[in-house]
Design a protein around this motif. Structure first.
Motif, short mmCIF file in Angstrom:
data_model
loop_
_atom_site.label_atom_id
_atom_site.label_comp_id
_atom_site.label_asym_id
_atom_site.label_seq_id
_atom_site.Cartn_x
_atom_site.Cartn_y
_atom_site.Cartn_z
N ASP B 216 0.85 -1.18 0.00
CA ASP B 216 0.00 0.00 0.00
C ASP B 216 0.90 1.24 0.00
OD1 ASP B 216 -2.73 1.24 0.37
OD2 ASP B 216 -1.67 2.10 2.07
N GLU B 217 0.71 2.09 -1.01
CA GLU B 217 1.66 3.20 -1.18
C GLU B 217 1.61 4.20 -0.05
OE1 GLU B 217 1.35 5.02 -5.00
OE2 GLU B 217 1.87 3.17 -6.05
N ILE B 218 0.47 4.35 0.54
CA ILE B 218 0.33 5.40 1.57
C ILE B 218 0.89 4.93 2.91
CG2 ILE B 218 -1.30 6.95 2.71
CD1 ILE B 218 -1.40 7.30 -0.29
N THR B 219 0.56 3.69 3.28
CA THR B 219 1.00 3.24 4.59
C THR B 219 2.34 2.53 4.52
OG1 THR B 219 -0.09 1.11 4.29
CG2 THR B 219 -1.40 2.85 5.31
#
Lengths: 240, 526, 406
Positions: B216-219
């Motif tokens: 997951d790119e954000i987390t």
């Protein structure tokens, strides 16, 4: 290009089985994030220990409760709320972070905050400073001012009933920063303000706010209100 | 006089256009490649050709003849105008994700069908707890598909609360009316979006379903998803029959094969053949609202044409004179199919269809075609007459051949905005750069020009499709020729300009003046 | 068929298109434009062709303007606004307030002397197209003749005596069988966003860059007139923003910014261009091909910057969270371009009252109200590109024609 991941190498989050509605009753608009990144770009502590507000919001939205509560991230935030100011979706990020702080076992709240708050609840101030010592410091500082030209006869009114203004005091100002008390008091003197400080429960900081402890926060606020009622004062100066 | 309008298509778009045209009092024929299902009342009096396969198209605006193969029988229908309203085709992107279709691995269309069937008491989602949508990973998605996915999710969430929906995509295509709002509704309903930028999820088929692994790119978390069903998006492409129509009618198409060139001069529903319009999914994939807008525009375009054709026919179109040897060059090069072969074998220009680009006059080996205001000799004469005899300091005499729609407009802007321009610049306006044959360029040099510029519109912007390309080819030929005879080919400059490029026109002209000043007077100058 | 007449409000691309379509059907047209120029926002846009046309559509607006300007059957009212509408027997009587234009179009030769010699800032504006005639417009609120009662330089020096500063405003009552509302959009004012617009000279909007490119070909820095080499585009400024109640994607900004980025790069290959975005939206028929190509020319950063600080040499430090580094990084740019969102046109409120129009929750007009004989079109009904606005105008004209039973 496909993301090649060695499943055995790293911890894998199974998002199937996360409870995405875990924080549903938290009405901070966290689910409306469009992942624009403005919050993380503007945050002064982004990048410290891998913290960034956008990640925080997403983890809330995915329901990654445990990871968040156990991590250092909620405690890296300074609660400046710059992220909230710029968020185009109006997500109350600082409130979210405080919310996660509140979920941590109180014994695991970072030491100084936890101890300070415990002391404040027990003694009325974060330092656990006894009343006599406090009064002594106040009077001592007042005497120093009185020696200054133009401030002859200056005293610090303690527990003065019916004064116009009640002021709280940050514990730091009666500990290591007594010089800072003088600025305030000189202004009061020059403005001929009718002011007072309480001898008990004078603490201006409220670490219940920072630790997410609503109960403690309420107690601290309640004590200030009590002081105002007891001394029949209508105006509060809370320089925190 | 033929007044009928022929509509190609049998889907919603064709219906809407038919309704529009009938309400306007037109008589229509519908040519369906398959069969026309559920004929609405309004269409009862309309001739409907089912299983009609177009094999030939003759004529021009006002008098087309379309020949069909209908179950082996030849059939011809005459019509003044035609509208192409074929629906597009959907192609699932299983390959793009290395997946094989199956009961739990379905297309977006299949999901939509399942959702419709739920109404009939079926339980197609029994045992389905998690659905993952794959869209726009690798190949870009579009707002049409995103809206369909969001609608499906909202439906799943309202009718089947426990189903979890995950949308895996690259760019969220919310650039359409109401889509950002809908995105918010889906988020409220609990749909999870996972966006990827450079790395895409790894999708593997495992024993009892499918395993999606990704970071997951954000987390930064490595995540796993094991959906019970995967819904794969679809690409929207023109149908093979639409491509056939384009081929038979000799219509320009875009890079994806949709009818209508990707050319701003074809806005909104025009094709290169006057009287034939392409509307809705025949010309590009669109939202249902856009299809209606296109249908309205198609009806308007035809109404407008009908109105215009009631006035006297234009008298300034290209004319073929008796020097014509019927070599058919003009017939071949006319981008608008304005040249017709009469039964006698004689060639004529249909005035209504002629757009005055002059490509035919430039190409005709016999100089048998004239176009009012476009004559190489007259142009040479103007250039010669305006040459200033100046014995003092050398001032280059520059000639600029400017396309009327682009460079000429740019020149006007430069002039009116008081931008400094070469002191001796003669602008020769041509209706399309395609008219600029070799003799234009060479006679300009013969007529005292020190430098010649050929200024056309940009590739992809030519009103006549390829007039600019043709001008560039001619100029390249002229340059080679000039070089061969030992003449400085730098005296010939070819550039592209748009109507709104006044500043660029001035810059090009001034740079050219400087370049020619450095070269000195042309050797051909008398 | 009795001669019908339609009044169009707004002289941008949608209004121009509608006017031309109606005129071709032999319907009389009054075209009412609020400013001193026809063409709206789109006439200010630059051509973004590189070695080939990229289909931005800007040149089409030029062509439409030319066709309208030379058309005797389209009556144009510049500097004019609708102040009332009364309806009788299906016909509307519309009251127009026409502010004086001061410049007589029959005498003016567009020589520009007034513009060059005017001492008042912004009092005389120059149009963007040679098809705007007069090419200059005089605005009383900035003109020293009106604000300080003492200047009449333009009147005196005009070689054609085309300027009349004593011209008075006027009211016209125009009858119409139908009304087309094409008031276009208003650009979001980014002054409250943390990017220093109107604080730092070199922070401009995408519309400002369009104008600079149109007039000067290159991305010229406002602070020093130099060509900017390092340019940062920041997307979604005022779009996709719930706090502003702008729950919409403005749809056209990705196309505008990326096409400008590519044309700048094509003219100056040494340019260093960054594009800060959240989701790239489609534009044009060949979006996939364009998008693949643009990624080689432009640094695509999927994160919106948070703060901008100036440097001592008028450059800008753009602070942005880097997804891969997982921390905020800073880059220095010569020019920052904010892609500002599209909002409903500024006359939206007044017109809603005067014409009793319906609007969407979003604040844009609902598509049309056939029973009233009032049709809304173009960017006033939602963000749209030039081709969409032309299609929307065609649709409005078709609806009008059906309503008028022509």
């Amino acid at each position: 290009m496909p993301d090649v991941i060695e499943p055995d190498a790293i911890e894998i989050t199974d998002i199937n089985h996360l409870n995405h509605q875990r924080f549903e009753n938290w009405s901070f608009s966290q689910d409306f994030c469009v992942t624009c990144g403005l919050c993380s770009s503007t945050c002064p502590v982004s990048g410290i220990d891998n913290f960034d507000p956008r990640k925080f919001v997403r983890m809330i939205s995915l329901g990654l409760e445990e990871q968040l509560v156990e991590s250092r991230w909620p405690w890296i935030c300074t609660m400046c709320a710059k992220c909230e100011k710029v968020c185009p979706m109006g997500i109350e990020i600082a409130s979210l972070i405080r919310g996660v702080r509140s979920l941590r076992d109180r014994e695991k709240v970072p030491g100084i905050l936890h101890k300070g708050l415990a002391a404040a609840i027990k003694t009325g101030n974060n330092l656990g400073l006894p009343q006599d010592d406090f009064v002594f410091i106040i009077e001592d500082v007042a005497e120093e001012i009185a020696e200054e030209p133009g401030f002859e006869g200056f005293t610090a009114p303690i527990d003065k009933k019916g004064a116009n203004l009640l002021t709280t005091i940050h514990n730091k100002l009666v500990n290591t920063h007594t010089e800072d008390l003088k600025h305030w008091w000189r202004i009061f003197h020059a403005a001929k303000e009718d002011w007072t400080v309480p001898s008990e429960n004078w603490e201006g900081t409220n670490w219940g706010l920072f630790t997410g402890d609503d109960k403690a926060m309420k107690i601290m606020v309640g004590r200030i209100v009590e002081n105002m009622e007891k001394l029949e004062i209508k105006t509060l100066l809370w320089p925190e | 006089m033929i007044e009928k309008i022929l509509i190609f298509g049998s889907g919603p778009s064709a219906y809407h256009i038919a309704e529009n045209l009938i309400s306007d009092g037109s008589e229509i024929i519908i040519a369906a490649h398959g069969s026309m299902p559920d004929i609405p009342v309004a269409l009862e009096k309309t001739e409907i050709l089912n299983n009609a396969d177009l094999i030939a198209c003759r004529g021009a605006v006002g008098a087309f003849a379309f020949t069909f193969d209908q179950n082996g029988e030849m059939l011809t229908r005459e019509a003044a105008y035609a509208v192409i309203a074929e629906e597009c085709e959907r192609h699932p992107d299983f390959d793009a994700y290395s997946l094989n279709p199956g009961e739990r691995m379905i297309t977006l269309s299949a999901l939509k069908t399942l959702l419709t069937n739920t109404n009939n008491g079926n339980e197609p989602f029994l045992g389905i707890n998690t659905i993952a949508f794959l869209t726009g990973l690798g190949k870009e998605s579009n707002p049409v598909i995103l809206e369909e996915i969001m609608d499906a999710c909202l439906r799943l969430k309202s009718d089947h609360h426990l189903i979890r929906c995950y949308i895996l995509t690259e760019n969220l295509k919310v650039g359409g009316l109401g889509l950002e709002f809908k995105y918010r509704l889906t988020r409220k309903a609990g749909v999870v979006y996972i966006k990827f930028t450079h790395k895409y999820p790894e999708i593997r088929t495992v024993e009892d379903g499918c395993l999606i692994t990704f970071t997951d790119e954000i987390t930064g978390n490595v995540c796993r998803l094991t959906p019970d069903m995967i819904v794969v998006d679809e690409r929207l492409t023109p149908s093979p029959y639409a491509k056939q129509l384009a081929r038979v009618m000799e219509l320009e198409t875009d890079a994806l094969g949709f009818i209508q060139a990707d050319n701003v001069n074809r806005y909104i529903v025009a094709t290169n053949r006057k009287g034939i319009v392409a509307a809705g999914p025949a010309r590009m994939f669109q939202t249902p609202a856009d299809h209606i807008s296109d249908a309205d525009n198609a009806a308007l375009t035809i109404k407008s044409l009908k109105t215009r054709m009631k006035s006297p026919q234009p008298d300034n179109s290209a004319l073929i004179n008796n020097r014509c040897t019927q070599c058919l060059t003009c017939f071949r090069v006319c981008p608008f199919h304005a040249i017709q072969i009469l039964a006698s074998g004689k060639l004529i220009v249909v005035p209504w269809a002629c757009e005055r680009c002059g490509l035919c006059t430039a190409e005709c080996p016999e100089h048998a075609i004239t176009l009012e205001g476009c004559n190489a000799d007259a142009v040479a004469n103007i250039i010669q007459t305006n040459a200033v005899k100046n014995d003092a300091a050398f001032v280059p005499y520059l000639v600029a051949f400017c396309c009327e729609r682009s460079a000429k407009q740019a020149a006007e802007t430069a002039t009116v905005m008081n931008m400094p321009l070469p002191s001796d610049l003669r602008i020769i306006t041509v209706p399309c750069a395609g008219i600029i044959g070799l003799e234009y360029i060479l006679s300009a040099f013969r007529s005292q020009a020190d430098g010649v510029m050929v200024l056309t519109c940009h590739p992809g912007n030519c009103h006549s499709g390829r007039g600019n390309i043709s001008a560039h080819d001619t100029a390249a030929q002229a340059a080679a020729f000039l070089q061969a005879i030992g003449f400085q080919k730098k005296r010939l400059k070819v550039r592209t300009l748009a109507a709104n490029m006044g500043h660029e026109f001035a810059t090009i002209a001034n740079d050219f003046e400087k370049q020619i000043s450095d070269l000195g007077p042309s050797g051909l100058k008398r | 068929m009795a001669h019908k007449k339609v009044l169009i409000i707004g002289g941008g691309v949608a209004g121009l298109s509608a006017a031309l379509e109606l005129e071709q059907l032999g319907i009389g047209v009054d075209l009412v434009e609020k400013t001193g120029f026809l063409g709206g926002h789109a006439i200010q846009y630059a051509c973004k062709a590189t070695d080939q046309c990229v289909k931005c559509g800007a040149c089409v607006v030029e062509e439409k303007l030319k066709a309208v300007s030379g058309n005797p059957d389209i009556r144009v009212f510049l500097n004019s606004q609708i102040i009332n509408m009364a309806k009788t027997d299906g016909r509307s009587a519309i009251t127009l307030r026409c502010q004086p234009t001061y410049i007589d179009p029959h005498k003016c030769t567009d020589c520009g002397q007034c513009y060059i010699q005017c001492p008042g800032e912004g009092a005389i504006e120059q149009g963007f197209s040679s098809n705007n005639h007069p090419l200059y417009a005089l605005y009383a609120d900035k003109c020293l003749h009106f604000t300080e009662q003492n200047c009449h330089i333009c009147e005196d020096i005009c070689p054609e005596k085309a300027i009349h500063l004593n011209m008075q405003s006027d009211e016209h009552i125009r009858e119409a069988d139908a009304i087309i509302v094409a008031i276009g959009f208003k650009a979001f004012d980014p002054v409250d966003k943390p990017y220093g617009w109107q604080v730092f000279d070199n922070v401009i909007t995408n519309l400002e860059l369009e104008r600079i490119l149109r007039r000067q070909s290159d991305a010229i820095r406002p602070s020093d007139g130099q060509i900017a080499r390092r340019i940062a585009f920041i997307q979604c400024v005022g779009s996709r923003d719930a706090t502003l109640n702008h729950l919409w994607c403005s749809k056209v900004c990705c196309g505008s910014a990326l096409r400008m980025a590519r044309v700048i790069k094509a003219r100056h290959p040494e340019s260093d261009i960054s594009f800060f975005y959240m989701d790239v939206q489609n534009f044009g028929k060949d979006f996939e091909i364009f998008y693949a190509a643009v990624q080689d020319d432009v640094r695509m950063v999927r994160s919106l910057p948070g703060d901008i600080y100036p440097t001592s040499d008028d450059c800008l430090r753009v602070i942005c969270f880097d997804q891969h580094e997982r921390q905020s990084v800073e880059q220095v740019s010569d020019l920052v371009v904010l892609s500002v969102g599209i909002k409903p046109g500024s006359d939206f409120g007044e017109l809603t009252d005067t014409l009793k129009l319906k609007s969407e929750l979003t604040g844009f007009f609902s598509v049309s109200q056939p029973e009233q004989g009032i049709f809304t079109t173009g960017a006033a009904t939602g963000p749209m590109a030039i081709d969409d606005a032309i299609a929307s105008a065609g649709q409005a004209v078709w609806q009008t024609v059906q309503y008028l039973k022509i």
